[in-house]
Design an enzyme around this catalytic site. Structure first.
Site, mmCIF file in Angstrom:
data_model
loop_
_atom_site.group_PDB
_atom_site.id
_atom_site.type_symbol
_atom_site.label_atom_id
_atom_site.label_comp_id
_atom_site.label_asym_id
_atom_site.label_seq_id
_atom_site.Cartn_x
_atom_site.Cartn_y
_atom_site.Cartn_z
ATOM 1 N N CYS A 1 0.922 -1.363 0.134
ATOM 2 C CA CYS A 1 0.033 -0.023 -0.130
ATOM 3 C C CYS A 1 0.992 1.243 0.273
ATOM 4 C CB CYS A 1 -1.002 0.084 1.251
ATOM 5 S SG CYS A 1 -2.249 -1.324 1.103
ATOM 6 N N ASN B 1 -9.827 -0.209 -0.776
ATOM 7 C CA ASN B 1 -8.275 0.078 -0.777
ATOM 8 C C ASN B 1 -7.668 -0.434 -2.028
ATOM 9 O OD1 ASN B 1 -5.564 -0.224 -0.223
ATOM 10 N ND2 ASN B 1 -6.077 -1.024 1.809
ATOM 11 N N HIS C 1 -3.303 7.754 1.963
ATOM 12 C CA HIS C 1 -3.773 6.124 1.354
ATOM 13 C C HIS C 1 -5.114 5.869 2.038
ATOM 14 C CE1 HIS C 1 -3.741 2.162 0.583
ATOM 15 N NE2 HIS C 1 -3.671 1.697 1.796
#
Ligand code: UT7
Length: 323
Positions: free
Chosen positions: A113, A280, A250
């Site tokens: 990520c 996500n 993020h």
């Protein structure tokens, strides 16, 4: 001093949207639980013919168009991904080929990520050193293909998509009044491997594997790690939360974003959030949110933009830049 300025941006999604309601039909979950715990309402899921490279190519082409350059003008392509279409060659060289680029070099960066932050930092280093003038930096993922679609604790959280920026060399004065990336901070700590990992790979199981996560443990560490690297960015620039015009974090979970912004004293109206629409998207998440914010006209020249990510590894990092 040479600075890396974002001269173009773009993003791309697969065609298919999967809502929380749709997931209710296949696993023991519900729309209310997902929204309350994560803020996610829907995610994009890649279908036949849609790959990490095809999504990255589409976002990359938009970024090149906006920058007013072609792949002939690029020195490097750096792709952040944890879902390459093949174990090798790198997704970046596939995209290089799709863009008709036969010079320069292309390679992937793997920091899950945090991948886009790591890729952007790598590109910034090449530009600042004078080794490159234009670099296409892409975050592209098809996380849906790493999911165990029977595991409700993970499959509701992730989605597919890609975002890209062109970083271009500009002459600055070396002060924080310069446009471009002013400071970057990367961290990792492999002792947290078991909290977020994929249970397969070429040299372990000879399979691709599925994403496994101890969500509560990840959550526990996330806010502290995120705020640490942001404090580093403030210290390096002698700036504070008050100097931030846009916080583009993020997009893993709205609760993590809200808690981080609150701890840093960044008001909600300065926080860019799209996790409700995308889930996500791992390395795709920051460049997608950045591209959407820029496309909507919210980002104005000269404004300070704060980017941060935290993910598997653990890895985490921040980038502080003037738009
Ligand atoms: O980029 C970094 C990547 N990852 C993250 O940032 C994720 C970080 N973690 C999180 O976002 C949260 O921990 C989750 C959203 C994953 C989970 O939220 P939580 O508030 O920590 O819930 P929990 O794991 O403590 O689970 C609470 C309950 C459990 O049931 P019991 O044991 O209390 O009966 C789970 O089994 O919720 C249950 N549950 C679900 N229920 C409905 C877990 N997943 C689901 C689901 N639908 N999809």
């Amino acid at each position: 001093m040479i600075r890396s300025v974002i001269s173009g941006f773009g993003h791309a999604f697969p065609k298919r949207i999967v809502t929380n309601k749709e997931l209710e039909e296949t696993i023991d979950t519900n729309d209310a639980w997902i929204i309350q715990r994560t803020g996610i309402k829907q995610r994009y899921v890649a279908g036949e013919g849609e790959t990490t490279a095809s999504l990255g190519e589409e976002a990359g082409r938009k970024a090149l168009d906006r920058a007013g350059i072609t792949s002939d003008d690029l020195d490097f392509i750096i792709v952040a991904t944890t879902t390459p279409d093949n174990t090798f060659p790198a997704t970046a060289v596939d995209i290089q080929n799709r863009l008709g680029m036969t010079h320069g070099a292309a390679f992937d960066v793997q920091a899950v990520c945090s991948g886009f932050i790591f890729a952007l930092t790598t590109a910034d280093t090449y530009i600042k050193s004078g080794m490159a003038k234009n670099i296409l930096v892409i975050g592209a993922e098809t996380m849906s293909r790493l999911m165990d679609w029977e595991d409700r604790t993970t499959c509701v959280l992730f989605g597919d998509g890609s975002g890209a920026v062109v970083l271009s060399a500009h002459q600055g004065d070396g002060t924080t009044a310069d446009r471009g990336i002013l400071t970057t901070h990367l961290r990792s700590d492999g002792s947290h491997k078991e909290k977020l990992y994929v249970d397969g790979g070429p040299s372990s199981t000879q399979t691709v594997g599925h994403l496994r996560m101890q969500g509560r443990d990840v959550f526990k560490h996330a806010v502290g790690m995120i705020t640490d690297v942001i404090e580093d960015a403030f210290e390096a620039t002698s700036m504070t939360a008050e100097d931030v015009d846009w916080f583009i974090p993020h997009q893993a979970n709205k609760r993590i974003i809200d808690a981080s912004a609150k701890k840093l004293n960044i008001p909600p109206e300065k926080v860019v959030i799209n996790v409700d629409q995308t889930g996500n998207t791992s390395a795709g998440s920051i460049p997608i949110a950045l591209s959407q914010a820029a496309e909507s006209g919210r980002l104005e020249k000269g404004q300070m933009i704060l980017l941060e990510a935290m993910g598997g590894g653990f890895t985490w990092g921040s980038v502080f830049l003037r738009w």
